[in-house]
Design a protein around this motif. Structure first.
Motif, PDB file in Angstrom:
ATOM      1  N   ASP A  73       0.818  -1.214   0.000  1.00 32.39           N
ATOM      2  CA  ASP A  73       0.000   0.000   0.000  1.00 32.39           C
ATOM      3  C   ASP A  73       0.851   1.264   0.000  1.00 32.39           C
ATOM      4  OD1 ASP A  73      -2.353   1.370  -0.221  1.00 32.39           O
ATOM      5  OD2 ASP A  73      -2.755   1.410   1.921  1.00 32.39           O
ATOM      6  N   ILE A  74       1.623   1.414  -1.039  1.00 35.72           N
ATOM      7  CA  ILE A  74       2.463   2.602  -1.207  1.00 35.72           C
ATOM      8  C   ILE A  74       1.653   3.643  -1.972  1.00 35.72           C
ATOM      9  CG2 ILE A  74       4.568   3.507  -2.256  1.00 35.72           C
ATOM     10  CD1 ILE A  74       5.736   0.646  -1.884  1.00 35.72           C
ATOM     11  N   GLN A  75       1.377   4.757  -1.335  1.00 37.74           N
ATOM     12  CA  GLN A  75       0.612   5.836  -1.947  1.00 37.74           C
ATOM     13  C   GLN A  75       1.516   6.647  -2.864  1.00 37.74           C
ATOM     14  OE1 GLN A  75      -2.738   6.297  -1.613  1.00 37.74           O
ATOM     15  NE2 GLN A  75      -2.772   4.478  -0.315  1.00 37.74           N
ATOM     16  N   ILE A  76       1.031   6.903  -4.057  1.00 42.62           N
ATOM     17  CA  ILE A  76       1.771   7.703  -5.028  1.00 42.62           C
ATOM     18  C   ILE A  76       0.946   8.958  -5.274  1.00 42.62           C
ATOM     19  CG2 ILE A  76       2.730   7.752  -7.359  1.00 42.62           C
ATOM     20  CD1 ILE A  76       2.847   4.632  -7.086  1.00 42.62           C
ATOM     21  N   PRO A  77       1.376  10.103  -4.702  1.00 42.69           N
ATOM     22  CA  PRO A  77       0.559  11.316  -4.796  1.00 42.69           C
ATOM     23  C   PRO A  77       0.476  11.853  -6.226  1.00 42.69           C
ATOM     24  CG  PRO A  77       2.628  11.768  -3.658  1.00 42.69           C
ATOM     25  CD  PRO A  77       2.606  10.311  -3.983  1.00 42.69           C
ATOM     26  N   SER A  78      -0.654  12.493  -6.516  1.00 40.14           N
ATOM     27  CA  SER A  78      -0.847  13.132  -7.809  1.00 40.14           C
ATOM     28  C   SER A  78      -1.795  14.303  -7.614  1.00 40.14           C
ATOM     29  CB  SER A  78      -1.409  12.123  -8.813  1.00 40.14           C
ATOM     30  OG  SER A  78      -2.693  11.731  -8.426  1.00 40.14           O
ATOM     31  N   PRO A  79      -1.864  15.216  -8.576  1.00 45.61           N
ATOM     32  CA  PRO A  79      -2.703  16.406  -8.410  1.00 45.61           C
ATOM     33  C   PRO A  79      -4.197  16.105  -8.245  1.00 45.61           C
ATOM     34  CG  PRO A  79      -1.214  16.677 -10.279  1.00 45.61           C
ATOM     35  CD  PRO A  79      -1.064  15.279  -9.806  1.00 45.61           C
ATOM     36  N   PRO A 111       0.079   4.856 -15.469  1.00 45.81           N
ATOM     37  CA  PRO A 111       1.382   4.291 -15.087  1.00 45.81           C
ATOM     38  C   PRO A 111       1.311   3.334 -13.886  1.00 45.81           C
ATOM     39  CG  PRO A 111       1.602   6.635 -15.498  1.00 45.81           C
ATOM     40  CD  PRO A 111       0.138   6.321 -15.516  1.00 45.81           C
ATOM     41  N   VAL A 112       0.598   3.711 -12.835  1.00 43.98           N
ATOM     42  CA  VAL A 112       0.523   2.843 -11.658  1.00 43.98           C
ATOM     43  C   VAL A 112      -0.285   1.583 -11.973  1.00 43.98           C
ATOM     44  CG1 VAL A 112      -0.310   2.668  -9.283  1.00 43.98           C
ATOM     45  CG2 VAL A 112       0.858   4.732 -10.042  1.00 43.98           C
ATOM     46  N   SER A 113      -1.349   1.724 -12.764  1.00 44.21           N
ATOM     47  CA  SER A 113      -2.145   0.555 -13.141  1.00 44.21           C
ATOM     48  C   SER A 113      -1.310  -0.431 -13.944  1.00 44.21           C
ATOM     49  CB  SER A 113      -3.365   0.981 -13.960  1.00 44.21           C
ATOM     50  OG  SER A 113      -4.208   1.796 -13.198  1.00 44.21           O
ATOM     51  N   VAL A 114      -0.544   0.079 -14.878  1.00 44.80           N
ATOM     52  CA  VAL A 114       0.320  -0.786 -15.691  1.00 44.80           C
ATOM     53  C   VAL A 114       1.400  -1.411 -14.816  1.00 44.80           C
ATOM     54  CG1 VAL A 114       2.000  -0.803 -17.587  1.00 44.80           C
ATOM     55  CG2 VAL A 114      -0.179   0.394 -17.852  1.00 44.80           C
ATOM     56  N   PHE A 115       1.972  -0.634 -13.917  1.00 44.62           N
ATOM     57  CA  PHE A 115       3.003  -1.175 -13.022  1.00 44.62           C
ATOM     58  C   PHE A 115       2.435  -2.300 -12.153  1.00 44.62           C
ATOM     59  CE2 PHE A 115       5.500  -1.207  -9.076  1.00 44.62           C
ATOM     60  CZ  PHE A 115       6.750  -1.484  -9.614  1.00 44.62           C
TER      61      PHE A 115
END
Length: 195
Positions: A31-37, A159-163
């Protein structure tokens, strides 16, 4: 004959419960959160467990385990609780496609390539559904974004979905091959053969 079928059904229900629990836990870990706007994206191992559910249990039982485990995860998160039914369906497709490809196309022949192809097609189908949900449900309906803004929100999730999908394609087959060998050694492989 009937007793044998009942035993197999009980076994499958127990295994579905275990896999659903693993999917729910995998959706939280790491559960690593990747911040975005426009919100946050997250890396987790839930997709690995969704693909593994289909690889081990077949299309229908795998879909049930993947969808149920993911929906349970959503039910314990106040920000996602309303999306649990949608998650049940979209993550269920993950297990369904992985199981259908592995057991129907590859006839359950366990090797890394077969399981990786099944996992890749499952990941691709889920990513398409997830991005469509992000556009229509999250973007247009919930946030009231314009179509252009909703597309930007979708592009941000790619990008996160593909990763997450790539991680599932790499690791679900590793676990699947090992578990198929263990099931065969325990003489449980025929009891769980893609039903």
């Amino acid at each position: 004959m009937n007793q044998s079928k009942n035993r197999k059904t009980v076994l499958m229900i127990c295994v579905v419960a275990v896999m659903a629990a693993l999917v729910a836990v995998g959706s939280k870990v790491p559960d690593i959160q990747i911040p975005s706007p426009l919100g946050s994206n997250r890396f987790h191992l839930g997709n690995v467990m969704c693909a593994l559910s289909g690889l081990l249990l077949g299309p229908w039982w795998g879909a049930l385990a993947a969808g149920l485990g993911s929906a349970i995860f959503d039910l314990f998160d106040p920000l996602r609780i309303m999306e649990a039914p949608i998650t049940f369906l979209t993550k269920g497709v993950y297990g369904l496609v992985a199981g259908a490809v592995f057991f129907k196309v590859f006839k359950g022949k366990s090797n890394y390539v077969n399981e990786a192809v099944a996992s890749a097609l499952a990941a691709l189908s889920y990513i398409v559904l997830y991005l469509a949900k992000s556009f229509f449900y999250n973007g247009l309906l919930l946030k009231g974004l314009s179509a252009d803004a909703a597309w930007l929100a979708v592009l941000e999730r790619v990008p996160v979905s593909v990763f997450n999908g790539i991680v599932a394609v790499i690791f679900a087959p590793v676990l699947g091959v090992a578990l198929h060998k263990a099931l065969k050694a325990a003489h449980l492989d025929s009891a769980m053969a893609g039903t």
